[in-house]
Design a protein around this motif. Structure first.
Motif, PDB file in Angstrom:
ATOM      1  N   PHE A 156       6.966  -9.434  -2.877  1.00  0.00           N
ATOM      2  CA  PHE A 156       5.595  -9.610  -2.227  1.00  0.00           C
ATOM      3  C   PHE A 156       4.571  -8.847  -2.389  1.00  0.00           C
ATOM      4  CE2 PHE A 156       2.431 -11.489   0.449  1.00  0.00           C
ATOM      5  CZ  PHE A 156       1.937 -10.281   1.151  1.00  0.00           C
ATOM      6  N   ILE A 157       4.104  -8.655  -2.370  1.00  0.00           N
ATOM      7  CA  ILE A 157       3.191  -7.248  -2.299  1.00  0.00           C
ATOM      8  C   ILE A 157       1.772  -7.577  -1.873  1.00  0.00           C
ATOM      9  CG2 ILE A 157       2.266  -4.961  -4.127  1.00  0.00           C
ATOM     10  CD1 ILE A 157       4.592  -5.945  -6.185  1.00  0.00           C
ATOM     11  N   ALA A 158       1.766  -6.231  -0.761  1.00  0.00           N
ATOM     12  CA  ALA A 158       0.282  -7.557   0.114  1.00  0.00           C
ATOM     13  C   ALA A 158      -1.219  -6.493  -0.837  1.00  0.00           C
ATOM     14  CB  ALA A 158       0.315  -6.020   0.939  1.00  0.00           C
ATOM     15  N   LEU A 159      -1.251  -6.653  -2.144  1.00  0.00           N
ATOM     16  CA  LEU A 159      -1.977  -6.484  -3.080  1.00  0.00           C
ATOM     17  C   LEU A 159      -2.513  -8.064  -3.452  1.00  0.00           C
ATOM     18  CD1 LEU A 159      -1.203  -2.760  -3.873  1.00  0.00           C
ATOM     19  CD2 LEU A 159      -3.054  -3.296  -2.549  1.00  0.00           C
ATOM     20  N   GLY A 160      -3.684  -8.069  -3.471  1.00  0.00           N
ATOM     21  CA  GLY A 160      -4.070  -8.767  -5.007  1.00  0.00           C
ATOM     22  C   GLY A 160      -5.133  -9.135  -6.439  1.00  0.00           C
TER      23      GLY A 160
END
Ligand code: ADP
Ligand code: MG
Length: 570
Positions: A453-457
Protein backbone atom coordinates in the motif's frame (compact mmCIF):
# COMPACT_ATOMS: atom_id res chain seq x y z
CA UNK A 1 27.80 -46.76 49.74
CA UNK A 2 28.34 -43.43 48.13
CA UNK A 3 26.23 -42.66 45.10
CA UNK A 4 28.05 -42.81 41.83
CA UNK A 5 28.55 -39.35 40.42
CA UNK A 6 29.85 -38.95 36.87
CA UNK A 7 31.87 -35.96 38.02
CA UNK A 8 34.25 -38.31 39.78
CA UNK A 9 35.37 -39.75 36.45
CA UNK A 10 36.54 -36.39 35.10
CA UNK A 11 39.80 -36.37 37.02
CA UNK A 12 39.11 -33.64 39.57
CA UNK A 13 40.68 -33.99 43.01
CA UNK A 14 38.74 -35.45 45.92
CA UNK A 15 38.72 -32.00 47.51
CA UNK A 16 36.88 -30.59 44.49
CA UNK A 17 34.58 -33.59 44.12
CA UNK A 18 33.52 -33.01 47.70
CA UNK A 19 32.53 -29.45 46.77
CA UNK A 20 30.51 -30.73 43.82
CA UNK A 21 28.64 -33.20 46.01
CA UNK A 22 27.94 -30.45 48.51
CA UNK A 23 26.68 -28.14 45.78
CA UNK A 24 24.36 -30.89 44.63
CA UNK A 25 25.57 -31.08 41.05
CA UNK A 26 24.63 -34.58 40.03
CA UNK A 27 25.93 -34.82 36.53
CA UNK A 28 28.32 -32.76 34.47
CA UNK A 29 26.69 -30.75 31.72
CA UNK A 30 27.92 -31.61 28.20
CA UNK A 31 30.36 -28.70 28.05
CA UNK A 32 31.69 -29.60 31.50
CA UNK A 33 32.18 -33.23 30.48
CA UNK A 34 34.15 -32.08 27.45
CA UNK A 35 36.16 -29.25 28.92
CA UNK A 36 37.12 -30.38 32.40
CA UNK A 37 39.35 -33.33 31.36
CA UNK A 38 41.08 -31.23 28.68
CA UNK A 39 41.76 -28.45 31.14
CA UNK A 40 43.04 -30.86 33.77
CA UNK A 41 45.14 -33.18 31.63
CA UNK A 42 46.66 -30.96 28.98
CA UNK A 43 48.25 -27.58 28.67
CA UNK A 44 46.06 -26.67 25.74
CA UNK A 45 44.21 -23.41 25.23
CA UNK A 46 40.47 -24.02 24.95
CA UNK A 47 37.55 -22.46 23.16
CA UNK A 48 34.28 -23.64 24.72
CA UNK A 49 31.05 -22.95 22.92
CA UNK A 50 27.77 -23.82 24.60
CA UNK A 51 24.48 -22.13 25.05
CA UNK A 52 23.65 -19.82 27.94
CA UNK A 53 22.75 -21.69 31.08
CA UNK A 54 24.79 -24.79 30.37
CA UNK A 55 27.27 -24.38 33.22
CA UNK A 56 30.22 -22.84 31.44
CA UNK A 57 31.45 -21.20 34.65
CA UNK A 58 32.00 -24.57 36.29
CA UNK A 59 33.48 -25.93 33.07
CA UNK A 60 36.49 -23.65 33.51
CA UNK A 61 36.07 -22.76 37.19
CA UNK A 62 36.34 -26.25 38.65
CA UNK A 63 39.62 -27.15 36.89
CA UNK A 64 41.11 -23.75 37.72
CA UNK A 65 40.25 -24.06 41.40
CA UNK A 66 41.57 -27.60 41.31
CA UNK A 67 44.91 -26.78 39.71
CA UNK A 68 45.69 -23.46 41.29
CA UNK A 69 48.55 -23.29 43.76
CA UNK A 70 47.53 -22.58 47.34
CA UNK A 71 49.33 -19.84 49.22
CA UNK A 72 50.99 -18.16 46.25
CA UNK A 73 51.41 -14.41 46.63
CA UNK A 74 50.45 -13.41 43.11
CA UNK A 75 47.41 -13.38 40.89
CA UNK A 76 47.14 -16.77 39.18
CA UNK A 77 43.93 -16.49 37.22
CA UNK A 78 41.99 -13.68 35.71
CA UNK A 79 38.44 -14.00 34.41
CA UNK A 80 37.09 -11.31 32.11
CA UNK A 81 33.32 -10.87 31.85
CA UNK A 82 31.20 -8.24 30.07
CA UNK A 83 29.09 -6.83 32.92
CA UNK A 84 29.26 -6.20 36.65
CA UNK A 85 26.27 -8.47 37.12
CA UNK A 86 28.23 -11.31 35.58
CA UNK A 87 31.34 -10.35 37.52
CA UNK A 88 29.36 -10.77 40.73
CA UNK A 89 27.71 -13.96 39.58
CA UNK A 90 30.89 -15.60 38.40
CA UNK A 91 32.68 -14.59 41.61
CA UNK A 92 29.91 -16.12 43.66
CA UNK A 93 29.98 -19.31 41.62
CA UNK A 94 33.79 -19.49 41.83
CA UNK A 95 33.67 -18.94 45.58
CA UNK A 96 31.19 -21.78 45.85
CA UNK A 97 33.78 -24.08 44.23
CA UNK A 98 36.49 -23.29 46.78
CA UNK A 99 35.50 -25.74 49.48
CA UNK A 100 38.63 -26.39 51.50
CA UNK A 101 40.95 -24.92 48.84
CA UNK A 102 42.50 -21.86 50.43
CA UNK A 103 41.95 -19.21 47.77
CA UNK A 104 41.09 -15.54 47.57
CA UNK A 105 38.71 -14.62 44.79
CA UNK A 106 37.58 -11.05 44.22
CA UNK A 107 35.61 -9.15 41.65
CA UNK A 108 36.46 -5.75 40.24
CA UNK A 109 34.10 -3.78 38.05
CA UNK A 110 33.27 -0.24 37.15
CA UNK A 111 30.82 1.55 39.39
CA UNK A 112 32.19 -0.05 42.55
CA UNK A 113 34.46 2.00 44.78
CA UNK A 114 38.02 1.63 43.60
CA UNK A 115 39.57 2.13 47.03
CA UNK A 116 37.92 -1.01 48.38
CA UNK A 117 39.20 -2.92 45.35
CA UNK A 118 42.69 -1.51 45.90
CA UNK A 119 42.62 -2.60 49.53
CA UNK A 120 41.64 -6.15 48.64
CA UNK A 121 44.13 -6.41 45.81
CA UNK A 122 46.90 -5.31 48.17
CA UNK A 123 46.03 -8.09 50.61
CA UNK A 124 46.80 -10.60 47.88
CA UNK A 125 44.34 -12.49 45.73
CA UNK A 126 44.55 -15.63 43.63
CA UNK A 127 41.70 -15.11 41.21
CA UNK A 128 40.36 -11.82 39.88
CA UNK A 129 37.00 -11.67 38.13
CA UNK A 130 36.30 -8.40 36.41
CA UNK A 131 35.08 -6.26 33.59
CA UNK A 132 37.75 -5.27 31.04
CA UNK A 133 37.60 -1.53 31.69
CA UNK A 134 38.19 -1.74 35.41
CA UNK A 135 40.85 -4.43 35.08
CA UNK A 136 42.72 -2.23 32.66
CA UNK A 137 42.35 0.60 35.11
CA UNK A 138 44.06 -1.44 37.82
CA UNK A 139 46.76 -2.55 35.41
CA UNK A 140 47.65 1.01 34.56
CA UNK A 141 47.59 2.05 38.23
CA UNK A 142 49.92 -0.80 38.99
CA UNK A 143 47.49 -2.21 41.53
CA UNK A 144 47.11 -5.38 39.52
CA UNK A 145 49.99 -7.37 38.15
CA UNK A 146 49.52 -10.21 35.69
CA UNK A 147 53.19 -11.17 35.34
CA UNK A 148 52.68 -14.60 36.83
CA UNK A 149 49.17 -15.31 35.69
CA UNK A 150 48.69 -18.84 34.43
CA UNK A 151 45.04 -18.66 33.40
CA UNK A 152 43.24 -15.99 31.44
CA UNK A 153 39.55 -16.66 30.85
CA UNK A 154 37.42 -14.67 28.43
CA UNK A 155 33.90 -15.50 29.57
CA UNK A 156 30.85 -14.56 27.48
CA UNK A 157 33.36 -13.56 24.84
CA UNK A 158 30.74 -12.82 22.21
CA UNK A 159 29.04 -10.35 24.48
CA UNK A 160 32.32 -8.67 25.40
CA UNK A 161 32.97 -8.12 21.72
CA UNK A 162 29.43 -6.87 21.19
CA UNK A 163 30.03 -4.33 23.89
CA UNK A 164 33.15 -3.05 22.19
CA UNK A 165 35.69 -4.41 24.64
CA UNK A 166 37.99 -5.82 22.01
CA UNK A 167 40.79 -3.29 22.45
CA UNK A 168 40.63 -3.50 26.22
CA UNK A 169 40.89 -7.27 26.02
CA UNK A 170 43.86 -7.11 23.67
CA UNK A 171 45.56 -4.66 25.94
CA UNK A 172 44.94 -6.87 29.00
CA UNK A 173 46.27 -9.93 27.17
CA UNK A 174 49.47 -8.05 26.38
CA UNK A 175 50.07 -7.74 30.14
CA UNK A 176 49.93 -11.51 30.63
CA UNK A 177 52.93 -13.75 30.07
CA UNK A 178 53.35 -15.82 26.91
CA UNK A 179 53.17 -19.14 28.71
CA UNK A 180 49.74 -18.50 30.20
CA UNK A 181 46.74 -20.61 29.19
CA UNK A 182 43.97 -18.71 27.49
CA UNK A 183 40.42 -20.01 27.72
CA UNK A 184 37.55 -18.54 25.84
CA UNK A 185 33.93 -19.36 26.62
CA UNK A 186 30.98 -18.12 24.68
CA UNK A 187 27.43 -18.98 23.71
CA UNK A 188 28.09 -18.23 20.09
CA UNK A 189 31.11 -18.12 17.83
CA UNK A 190 30.99 -15.11 15.51
CA UNK A 191 33.91 -14.54 13.14
CA UNK A 192 35.29 -11.80 15.32
CA UNK A 193 35.92 -14.34 18.05
CA UNK A 194 37.69 -16.65 15.65
CA UNK A 195 39.94 -13.74 14.67
CA UNK A 196 40.65 -12.81 18.27
CA UNK A 197 41.48 -16.40 19.13
CA UNK A 198 43.84 -16.78 16.15
CA UNK A 199 45.74 -13.77 17.35
CA UNK A 200 45.95 -14.52 21.05
CA UNK A 201 45.54 -18.24 21.61
CA UNK A 202 47.97 -21.08 20.99
CA UNK A 203 46.46 -23.95 18.98
CA UNK A 204 43.25 -23.80 20.94
CA UNK A 205 41.13 -26.91 21.18
CA UNK A 206 37.63 -26.09 20.14
CA UNK A 207 34.95 -27.78 22.22
CA UNK A 208 31.48 -27.13 21.03
CA UNK A 209 28.06 -28.27 22.08
CA UNK A 210 25.56 -28.03 19.26
CA UNK A 211 23.17 -25.35 20.26
CA UNK A 212 20.38 -26.35 17.90
CA UNK A 213 19.95 -29.45 19.92
CA UNK A 214 19.54 -27.46 23.10
CA UNK A 215 17.08 -24.91 21.91
CA UNK A 216 14.78 -27.17 19.96
CA UNK A 217 14.65 -29.92 22.52
CA UNK A 218 13.83 -27.75 25.44
CA UNK A 219 11.97 -24.83 24.04
CA UNK A 220 8.77 -24.57 22.11
CA UNK A 221 9.35 -21.78 19.61
CA UNK A 222 6.47 -19.97 17.97
CA UNK A 223 5.92 -16.70 16.21
CA UNK A 224 2.97 -14.39 15.69
CA UNK A 225 2.54 -11.89 12.92
CA UNK A 226 1.41 -8.64 14.47
CA UNK A 227 0.67 -5.24 13.11
CA UNK A 228 2.69 -2.53 14.76
CA UNK A 229 -0.47 -1.09 16.28
CA UNK A 230 -1.46 -4.46 17.78
CA UNK A 231 1.82 -5.34 19.42
CA UNK A 232 0.83 -4.37 22.92
CA UNK A 233 -2.61 -5.97 22.78
CA UNK A 234 -1.07 -9.13 21.42
CA UNK A 235 1.26 -9.26 24.40
CA UNK A 236 -1.48 -8.76 26.95
CA UNK A 237 -3.61 -11.46 25.35
CA UNK A 238 -0.78 -13.93 25.65
CA UNK A 239 -0.25 -12.99 29.27
CA UNK A 240 -3.97 -13.11 30.01
CA UNK A 241 -4.56 -16.51 28.53
CA UNK A 242 -1.69 -18.21 30.36
CA UNK A 243 -2.59 -19.73 33.70
CA UNK A 244 0.90 -19.05 35.12
CA UNK A 245 2.67 -16.49 33.01
CA UNK A 246 6.19 -15.87 34.30
CA UNK A 247 8.20 -14.33 31.56
CA UNK A 248 10.99 -12.24 30.24
CA UNK A 249 10.00 -9.76 27.53
CA UNK A 250 12.75 -8.43 25.28
CA UNK A 251 12.89 -4.99 23.75
CA UNK A 252 15.76 -3.58 21.77
CA UNK A 253 16.23 -0.27 23.50
CA UNK A 254 16.16 1.28 26.91
CA UNK A 255 13.39 3.63 25.83
CA UNK A 256 11.28 0.74 24.53
CA UNK A 257 11.71 -1.06 27.86
CA UNK A 258 10.59 1.97 29.84
CA UNK A 259 7.61 2.59 27.59
CA UNK A 260 6.42 -0.99 27.69
CA UNK A 261 6.79 -1.26 31.46
CA UNK A 262 4.84 1.96 31.98
CA UNK A 263 2.08 0.73 29.70
CA UNK A 264 1.87 -2.67 31.37
CA UNK A 265 1.68 -1.13 34.81
CA UNK A 266 -0.95 1.32 33.66
CA UNK A 267 -2.98 -1.68 32.57
CA UNK A 268 -2.63 -3.38 35.90
CA UNK A 269 0.11 -5.89 35.20
CA UNK A 270 2.85 -6.74 37.66
CA UNK A 271 5.83 -5.73 35.54
CA UNK A 272 9.19 -4.08 35.87
CA UNK A 273 12.13 -3.42 33.56
CA UNK A 274 15.88 -3.72 33.33
CA UNK A 275 18.27 -1.87 31.07
CA UNK A 276 21.70 -0.34 31.14
CA UNK A 277 20.63 2.78 33.00
CA UNK A 278 19.10 0.94 35.91
CA UNK A 279 21.41 1.25 38.90
CA UNK A 280 22.98 -1.87 40.31
CA UNK A 281 21.07 -1.53 43.57
CA UNK A 282 17.78 -1.12 41.74
CA UNK A 283 18.60 -3.99 39.45
CA UNK A 284 19.14 -6.33 42.34
CA UNK A 285 15.89 -5.21 43.92
CA UNK A 286 13.97 -5.82 40.70
CA UNK A 287 15.53 -9.22 40.14
CA UNK A 288 14.61 -10.20 43.64
CA UNK A 289 10.99 -9.17 43.12
CA UNK A 290 10.95 -11.24 39.97
CA UNK A 291 12.53 -14.25 41.63
CA UNK A 292 9.91 -14.34 44.36
CA UNK A 293 7.16 -13.83 41.75
CA UNK A 294 6.14 -10.50 43.20
CA UNK A 295 6.21 -9.41 39.60
CA UNK A 296 5.62 -11.94 36.83
CA UNK A 297 6.75 -9.86 33.85
CA UNK A 298 10.30 -8.64 33.45
CA UNK A 299 11.00 -6.44 30.45
CA UNK A 300 14.65 -6.13 29.45
CA UNK A 301 17.18 -5.24 26.82
CA UNK A 302 19.53 -7.96 25.61
CA UNK A 303 22.50 -6.69 27.51
CA UNK A 304 20.59 -6.11 30.74
CA UNK A 305 19.19 -9.63 30.60
CA UNK A 306 22.61 -11.18 30.36
CA UNK A 307 23.41 -13.28 33.33
CA UNK A 308 19.92 -13.34 34.75
CA UNK A 309 19.82 -16.69 36.37
CA UNK A 310 16.19 -17.72 36.57
CA UNK A 311 15.27 -21.26 35.83
CA UNK A 312 11.53 -21.54 35.76
CA UNK A 313 10.42 -19.03 33.14
CA UNK A 314 7.23 -19.99 31.35
CA UNK A 315 7.90 -17.60 28.48
CA UNK A 316 10.51 -15.60 26.72
CA UNK A 317 8.89 -13.05 24.47
CA UNK A 318 10.69 -11.26 21.69
CA UNK A 319 8.51 -8.18 21.74
CA UNK A 320 10.70 -6.93 18.98
CA UNK A 321 12.97 -9.05 16.87
CA UNK A 322 16.50 -9.51 18.20
CA UNK A 323 19.38 -7.86 16.36
CA UNK A 324 20.75 -11.12 15.05
CA UNK A 325 20.43 -14.85 15.38
CA UNK A 326 22.99 -14.96 18.16
CA UNK A 327 20.88 -12.69 20.32
CA UNK A 328 17.90 -14.86 19.51
CA UNK A 329 19.71 -17.91 20.79
CA UNK A 330 20.77 -16.00 23.89
CA UNK A 331 17.28 -14.78 24.55
CA UNK A 332 15.46 -18.05 24.16
CA UNK A 333 18.23 -19.95 25.87
CA UNK A 334 16.61 -18.75 29.01
CA UNK A 335 13.47 -20.80 28.81
CA UNK A 336 13.54 -24.51 29.18
CA UNK A 337 16.35 -24.53 31.67
CA UNK A 338 16.59 -27.32 34.19
CA UNK A 339 14.80 -29.57 31.74
CA UNK A 340 11.52 -27.69 31.94
CA UNK A 341 9.66 -26.78 28.81
CA UNK A 342 9.32 -23.09 28.14
CA UNK A 343 7.75 -21.23 25.27
CA UNK A 344 9.65 -18.71 23.20
CA UNK A 345 7.39 -16.29 21.39
CA UNK A 346 8.51 -13.92 18.68
CA UNK A 347 6.40 -11.03 17.39
CA UNK A 348 7.07 -9.95 13.89
CA UNK A 349 5.61 -7.02 12.05
CA UNK A 350 5.64 -6.53 8.30
CA UNK A 351 8.84 -4.50 8.50
CA UNK A 352 10.60 -7.23 10.43
CA UNK A 353 9.60 -10.00 8.07
CA UNK A 354 12.75 -10.00 6.04
CA UNK A 355 15.07 -10.30 9.05
CA UNK A 356 12.79 -12.98 10.35
CA UNK A 357 13.16 -15.03 7.19
CA UNK A 358 16.92 -14.98 7.75
CA UNK A 359 16.44 -15.99 11.35
CA UNK A 360 14.25 -18.88 10.26
CA UNK A 361 16.96 -20.07 7.89
CA UNK A 362 19.57 -20.02 10.61
CA UNK A 363 17.36 -21.75 13.14
CA UNK A 364 16.35 -24.28 10.48
CA UNK A 365 12.70 -23.25 10.53
CA UNK A 366 12.12 -24.45 14.02
CA UNK A 367 9.97 -21.43 14.80
CA UNK A 368 6.42 -22.24 13.87
CA UNK A 369 3.63 -19.84 13.16
CA UNK A 370 0.62 -19.64 15.41
CA UNK A 371 -2.48 -17.52 15.66
CA UNK A 372 -2.89 -15.07 18.49
CA UNK A 373 -5.51 -15.96 21.07
CA UNK A 374 -8.97 -14.93 20.02
CA UNK A 375 -10.75 -12.35 22.17
CA UNK A 376 -13.47 -14.84 22.96
CA UNK A 377 -10.91 -17.27 24.39
CA UNK A 378 -9.30 -14.57 26.51
CA UNK A 379 -12.71 -13.61 27.87
CA UNK A 380 -13.53 -17.25 28.60
CA UNK A 381 -10.28 -17.71 30.52
CA UNK A 382 -10.88 -14.55 32.49
CA UNK A 383 -14.43 -15.55 33.34
CA UNK A 384 -13.27 -18.95 34.52
CA UNK A 385 -10.67 -17.31 36.69
CA UNK A 386 -13.21 -14.98 38.25
CA UNK A 387 -15.57 -17.87 38.95
CA UNK A 388 -12.70 -19.76 40.54
CA UNK A 389 -11.82 -16.88 42.82
CA UNK A 390 -15.46 -16.32 43.63
CA UNK A 391 -16.06 -19.89 44.68
CA UNK A 392 -13.00 -19.91 46.88
CA UNK A 393 -14.28 -16.78 48.61
CA UNK A 394 -17.69 -18.40 49.01
CA UNK A 395 -15.97 -21.41 50.57
CA UNK A 396 -14.12 -19.27 53.07
CA UNK A 397 -17.57 -18.08 54.06
CA UNK A 398 -16.76 -15.00 56.16
CA UNK A 399 -18.55 -12.00 54.72
CA UNK A 400 -18.90 -9.65 57.70
CA UNK A 401 -20.97 -6.58 56.92
CA UNK A 402 -21.25 -7.51 53.25
CA UNK A 403 -24.14 -9.90 53.89
CA UNK A 404 -26.25 -7.08 55.29
CA UNK A 405 -25.29 -4.85 52.40
CA UNK A 406 -26.21 -7.59 49.95
CA UNK A 407 -29.66 -7.97 51.52
CA UNK A 408 -30.25 -4.23 51.24
CA UNK A 409 -29.24 -4.24 47.60
CA UNK A 410 -31.60 -7.09 46.80
CA UNK A 411 -34.66 -5.30 48.19
CA UNK A 412 -34.76 -2.97 45.19
CA UNK A 413 -33.26 -5.00 42.31
CA UNK A 414 -33.27 -8.60 41.23
CA UNK A 415 -30.22 -10.81 42.02
CA UNK A 416 -29.23 -11.04 38.31
CA UNK A 417 -29.31 -7.30 37.81
CA UNK A 418 -27.45 -6.63 41.04
CA UNK A 419 -24.71 -9.11 40.19
CA UNK A 420 -24.42 -7.85 36.62
CA UNK A 421 -24.07 -4.30 37.90
CA UNK A 422 -21.37 -5.36 40.34
CA UNK A 423 -19.49 -7.18 37.59
CA UNK A 424 -19.74 -4.14 35.36
CA UNK A 425 -18.42 -2.00 38.16
CA UNK A 426 -15.49 -4.27 38.83
CA UNK A 427 -14.52 -5.24 35.30
CA UNK A 428 -15.85 -2.41 33.12
CA UNK A 429 -15.81 -3.76 29.58
CA UNK A 430 -12.94 -6.10 30.17
CA UNK A 431 -15.13 -9.18 29.81
CA UNK A 432 -16.88 -8.04 26.69
CA UNK A 433 -15.77 -9.74 23.50
CA UNK A 434 -16.40 -6.60 21.52
CA UNK A 435 -13.48 -5.16 23.41
CA UNK A 436 -11.07 -7.53 21.68
CA UNK A 437 -10.92 -6.68 18.02
CA UNK A 438 -9.92 -9.28 15.48
CA UNK A 439 -6.24 -8.85 14.71
CA UNK A 440 -5.50 -8.54 11.05
CA UNK A 441 -2.82 -10.57 9.41
CA UNK A 442 -0.71 -9.22 6.63
CA UNK A 443 -0.60 -10.10 3.04
CA UNK A 444 2.39 -12.30 2.37
CA UNK A 445 1.35 -14.86 -0.14
CA UNK A 446 2.96 -18.23 -0.60
CA UNK A 447 4.54 -17.37 -3.93
CA UNK A 448 6.67 -14.82 -2.18
CA UNK A 449 4.85 -11.73 -3.41
CA UNK A 450 3.78 -8.86 -1.25
CA UNK A 451 1.03 -6.36 -1.87
CA UNK A 452 2.21 -2.93 -0.89
CA UNK A 453 0.00 0.00 0.00
CA UNK A 454 1.37 3.42 -0.92
CA UNK A 455 -0.20 6.60 0.39
CA UNK A 456 0.14 8.42 -2.95
CA UNK A 457 -2.53 8.53 -5.64
CA UNK A 458 -4.04 10.48 -8.52
CA UNK A 459 -4.42 13.42 -6.18
CA UNK A 460 -0.64 13.47 -6.01
CA UNK A 461 -0.32 13.40 -9.78
CA UNK A 462 0.37 9.68 -10.26
CA UNK A 463 -0.87 7.23 -12.84
CA UNK A 464 0.31 3.60 -13.15
CA UNK A 465 3.25 4.50 -15.39
CA UNK A 466 4.59 7.33 -13.21
CA UNK A 467 4.02 5.21 -10.11
CA UNK A 468 6.23 2.47 -11.56
CA UNK A 469 8.85 5.04 -12.49
CA UNK A 470 8.80 6.52 -9.04
CA UNK A 471 9.33 3.07 -7.51
CA UNK A 472 12.15 2.28 -9.89
CA UNK A 473 13.82 5.51 -8.88
CA UNK A 474 13.64 4.59 -5.21
CA UNK A 475 14.77 0.99 -5.52
CA UNK A 476 16.50 -0.91 -8.27
CA UNK A 477 13.65 -3.07 -9.48
CA UNK A 478 13.00 -4.41 -12.96
CA UNK A 479 9.67 -3.46 -14.52
CA UNK A 480 8.69 -7.11 -14.61
CA UNK A 481 8.90 -7.30 -10.85
CA UNK A 482 6.36 -4.52 -10.28
CA UNK A 483 2.93 -5.97 -10.78
CA UNK A 484 -0.76 -5.24 -10.46
CA UNK A 485 -0.31 -1.50 -10.19
CA UNK A 486 -3.53 0.09 -9.04
CA UNK A 487 -3.65 3.88 -8.64
CA UNK A 488 -6.68 5.30 -6.81
CA UNK A 489 -7.51 8.87 -5.90
CA UNK A 490 -5.65 8.98 -2.60
CA UNK A 491 -3.51 5.86 -2.58
CA UNK A 492 -2.15 3.02 -4.67
CA UNK A 493 -1.28 -0.65 -4.53
CA UNK A 494 1.53 -2.51 -6.19
CA UNK A 495 2.69 -6.10 -5.94
CA UNK A 496 6.43 -6.78 -5.66
CA UNK A 497 8.50 -9.84 -4.78
CA UNK A 498 8.51 -10.26 -1.06
CA UNK A 499 12.27 -10.02 -0.92
CA UNK A 500 12.10 -6.50 -2.35
CA UNK A 501 9.17 -5.29 -0.31
CA UNK A 502 11.15 -4.31 2.70
CA UNK A 503 13.63 -2.25 0.72
CA UNK A 504 10.77 -0.50 -0.98
CA UNK A 505 8.99 0.20 2.30
CA UNK A 506 12.17 1.56 3.82
CA UNK A 507 12.92 3.77 0.84
CA UNK A 508 9.42 5.22 0.73
CA UNK A 509 9.08 5.63 4.46
CA UNK A 510 12.33 7.50 4.76
CA UNK A 511 10.39 10.49 3.49
CA UNK A 512 7.03 9.77 5.01
CA UNK A 513 4.16 12.18 5.00
CA UNK A 514 3.77 14.38 8.03
CA UNK A 515 5.45 11.79 10.20
CA UNK A 516 3.22 8.97 8.89
CA UNK A 517 4.64 6.15 6.87
CA UNK A 518 4.04 6.43 3.16
CA UNK A 519 3.92 2.72 2.51
CA UNK A 520 3.12 -0.51 4.28
CA UNK A 521 2.24 -4.09 3.49
CA UNK A 522 -1.41 -4.22 2.57
CA UNK A 523 -3.82 -5.89 4.91
CA UNK A 524 -5.11 -9.36 4.16
CA UNK A 525 -8.50 -9.27 5.67
CA UNK A 526 -9.83 -6.24 3.90
CA UNK A 527 -9.42 -7.73 0.45
CA UNK A 528 -6.25 -5.85 -0.20
CA UNK A 529 -7.84 -2.52 0.55
CA UNK A 530 -7.46 0.20 3.04
CA UNK A 531 -4.91 1.56 5.37
CA UNK A 532 -4.95 0.69 8.97
CA UNK A 533 -8.21 2.38 9.73
CA UNK A 534 -6.86 3.70 12.88
CA UNK A 535 -8.31 1.65 15.63
CA UNK A 536 -7.33 3.90 18.45
CA UNK A 537 -7.16 2.17 21.75
CA UNK A 538 -8.43 -1.19 20.61
CA UNK A 539 -8.55 -3.67 23.41
CA UNK A 540 -7.90 -2.09 26.74
CA UNK A 541 -7.91 -3.48 30.17
CA UNK A 542 -9.85 -1.35 32.55
CA UNK A 543 -7.51 0.58 34.77
CA UNK A 544 -5.65 -1.33 37.37
CA UNK A 545 -7.54 -4.61 37.12
CA UNK A 546 -5.49 -7.68 37.09
CA UNK A 547 -7.75 -10.40 35.72
CA UNK A 548 -7.14 -12.44 38.84
CA UNK A 549 -3.81 -13.64 37.52
CA UNK A 550 -1.78 -13.03 40.60
CA UNK A 551 -4.67 -13.53 42.91
CA UNK A 552 -3.59 -17.14 43.11
CA UNK A 553 -0.06 -16.16 43.96
CA UNK A 554 -1.25 -13.73 46.59
CA UNK A 555 -3.16 -16.49 48.24
CA UNK A 556 -0.17 -18.76 48.12
CA UNK A 557 1.80 -16.13 49.91
CA UNK A 558 -0.84 -16.09 52.59
CA UNK A 559 -2.43 -12.79 51.62
CA UNK A 560 -6.13 -12.49 51.03
CA UNK A 561 -7.57 -12.15 47.58
CA UNK A 562 -7.00 -8.65 46.36
CA UNK A 563 -9.99 -6.41 45.84
CA UNK A 564 -10.52 -5.54 42.22
CA UNK A 565 -9.10 -2.38 40.69
CA UNK A 566 -6.49 -1.75 43.25
CA UNK A 567 -3.47 -0.56 41.41
CA UNK A 568 -0.20 -2.25 42.01
CA UNK A 569 2.71 -0.72 43.76
CA UNK A 570 6.01 -0.73 41.98
P1 ADP B 1 26.47 -20.39 31.48
O1 ADP B 1 27.71 -19.64 31.86
O2 ADP B 1 26.73 -21.49 30.52
O3 ADP B 1 25.36 -19.49 31.02
P2 ADP B 1 26.32 -20.89 34.29
O4 ADP B 1 27.72 -21.29 34.52
O5 ADP B 1 25.93 -19.52 34.70
O6 ADP B 1 25.92 -21.12 32.77
O7 ADP B 1 25.39 -21.98 35.00
C1 ADP B 1 24.00 -21.84 35.05
C2 ADP B 1 23.45 -22.50 36.31
O8 ADP B 1 23.61 -23.92 36.24
C3 ADP B 1 24.16 -22.06 37.58
O9 ADP B 1 23.18 -21.82 38.56
C4 ADP B 1 25.02 -23.24 37.94
O10 ADP B 1 25.25 -23.33 39.35
C5 ADP B 1 24.20 -24.40 37.44
N1 ADP B 1 25.00 -25.58 37.09
C6 ADP B 1 26.20 -25.60 36.49
N2 ADP B 1 26.63 -26.87 36.31
C7 ADP B 1 25.68 -27.66 36.81
C8 ADP B 1 25.55 -29.10 36.95
N3 ADP B 1 26.49 -29.92 36.48
N4 ADP B 1 24.43 -29.56 37.52
C9 ADP B 1 23.48 -28.71 37.97
N5 ADP B 1 23.54 -27.36 37.90
C10 ADP B 1 24.63 -26.85 37.33
MG1 MG C 1 28.39 -17.77 31.77
Amino acid sequence: MENYNEFTSLGLSEKTNAVIRKKGFEKPTPIQALAIPVLLNSESDVIGIAQTGTGKTAAYGLPIVDKIEEGADFVQAIILVPTRELALQVTEEMNSFKGSHRLQIISVYGGQSISEQLRRLKQGVDIVVGTPGRILDHLSRGSLNLDKVSWVVLDEADEMLNMGFVEDIESILSHAPEERRTLLFSATMPDRIARLSKKYMKNPQRLEIERQQMTTNLTDQIYFEVHESNRFDALTRIIDIEPEFYGLVFCRTRVAVDELVARLIEHGYAADGLHGEVSQAMREKILKKFKVHQINILVATDVAARGIDIVDLSHVINYSLPQDSDSYVHRIGRTGRAGKEGTAITFISANEYRSFVTLQKITKNTIRKEKLPHGRDVVAVKKARILGELSSIVEQGTFGDYLGMAEDMLTSTSPEVTLAALLKMAFKNELSEANYPEFRTFNVDRKGKARVFIALGKRDGYDPATMVNMIKQKVKLADSKIDEVQVMENFSFVTVPFSDAETLLNALNKEGRGGRPLAELASDSKGGGGRDRSREGGYRRSGGRDGGRDGGRDRERGGSSRPPRRSRER
